[in-house]
Scaffold this active site. Structure first.
Site: not given
Ligand code: NAI
Length: 334
Positions: A233-234, A258, A263, A295-296
């Site tokens: 999510s975040r 992710d 990031e 983050h994919q």
């Protein structure tokens, strides 16, 4: 023809946006939008921004001086935008609330299965002709207790996939959908029992002031020893230092991410020839039971095409002074 300045672009963004019609003239910037780069915008253009652009008050005020009227986010999350300031400046902000919730839900399962069944390690071993299985023991998802935090568009699909594995799903959401839960044999519970009893906890909730560092030392203490945590999510939902502490103590069985709280400037970039300056990320990468992708989760053909279609349709509607696609306009009440 409308001029659209797109920030933080990669080849895959360009491929999908460029084919969206002759009425658009695209300027693709690889750099991100922030208070410093906002002044590079050509007057009167539409802005298209992404997750790690920083649309704070100063940035928005500069965009206003460049006669920008529409900010089109090509993502679902909008924590990077000062919506109050945008409303004051009469800047319209739209997002893409759903492009392919399947893409993100499926990626969270891909991460979990890879980590649990140690596919990443097995792949490397076999390529080196090491066919031994030592250290590759995982567990069945069948009949395991999975705790899903957030049952919106993505969370619901993830739950349905977990149910397909025969897992027992418990969920927490301040706005439960009881009808859907009954259909999919999901039990809503409060957060504490979910933390205490789940073998796997997976996060599908937005980042807000209330959810910032929601997963910190208190929550890690409550989690079942050996539990797996998945976050697509975040990054800022998790307190990274507390996470590292929980990993070092051996409390967590595995962590699949992710997203990462710092990031920005790292994910989406090729830093393979550089020194990694972020000590927490470096530490996370040393744990054998941590798996990170950059983050994919959104990166499927279907999602990219959905993002491009929704973004360009909203720009068209804005130019024709028609209302935006339902649910895409952001106001301070969101
Ligand atoms: P959604 O808005 O459909 O669902 C979010 C759910 O979280 C809602 O049901 C809401 O009630 C619930 N929620 C809010 N506060 C909560 C809390 N404190 N505890 C538990 N639940 C809470 O959003 P959607 O589309 O399912 O997306 C979820 C998140 O996934 C987004 O906010 C975004 O940050 C992230 N995302 C990540 C992507 C990636 O590529 N890794 C791509 C797209 C979205």
């Amino acid at each position: 023809m409308v001029h659209v300045t797109v920030f933080d672009t990669k080849p895959y963004d360009r491929e999908y946006l460029q084919n969206s019609g002759p009425e658009f003239s695209w300027q693709f910037n690889e750099f991100r939008l922030n208070s410093k780069t906002a002044s590079t915008v050509q007057k009167g253009t539409v802005i298209c921004a992404f997750v790690n652009d920083c649309l704070d008050g100063e940035c928005l005020r500069t965009l206003k001086t460049r006669e920008v009227q529409l900010v089109a986010l090509r993502c679902a999350g909008f924590n990077q935008v000062d919506l109050k300031e945008a409303a004051k400046l009469d800047l319209k902000v739209v997002r893409v609330p759903a492009y392919s919730p399947h893409a993100i839900a499926e990626h969270s399962l891909a991460l979990l299965l890879t980590l649990n069944r140690k596919i990443h390690r097995a792949y490397n071993r076999v390529r080196e002709h090491n066919f031994s299985l030592d250290g590759l023991v995982g567990f069945d998802l069948f009949k395991k207790r999975v705790g899903v935090v957030g049952t919106g568009k993505i969370g619901k699909i993830a739950v349905q996939i977990f149910r397909g594995f025969g897992a027992e799903v418990h969920a927490y959401d301040p706005f439960p959908d009881n009808e859907w839960a009954a259909q999919h044999q999901v039990t809503y519970t409060s957060l504490d029992p979910l933390l205490e009893q789940s073998n796997v906890i997976s996060l599908y909730l937005p980042l807000t002031t209330d959810t910032f560092h929601l997963f910190g030392s208190d929550h890690f203490k409550k989690m079942k020893p050996g539990a797996f945590l998945v976050n697509t999510s975040r990054g800022k939902l998790i307190d990274t230092k507390a996470l590292i502490h929980a990993l070092k103590s051996g409390k967590l069985g595995g962590v699949a991410l992710d997203v990462y709280e710092e990031e920005e400037g790292v994910f989406f970039e090729d830093l393979s020839n550089e020194m990694l300056e972020d000590d927490d990320l470096s530490r996370l990468l040393t744990f054998p039971n941590v798996l990170i992708t950059a983050h994919q989760a959104f990166l499927t053909a279907e999602a990219l095409s959905g993002i491009s279609n929704s973004t360009t349709e909203n720009i068209r509607r804005f130019l024709k002074q028609e209302s935006f696609l339902p649910g895409t306009e952001l106001t301070t009440n969101e």
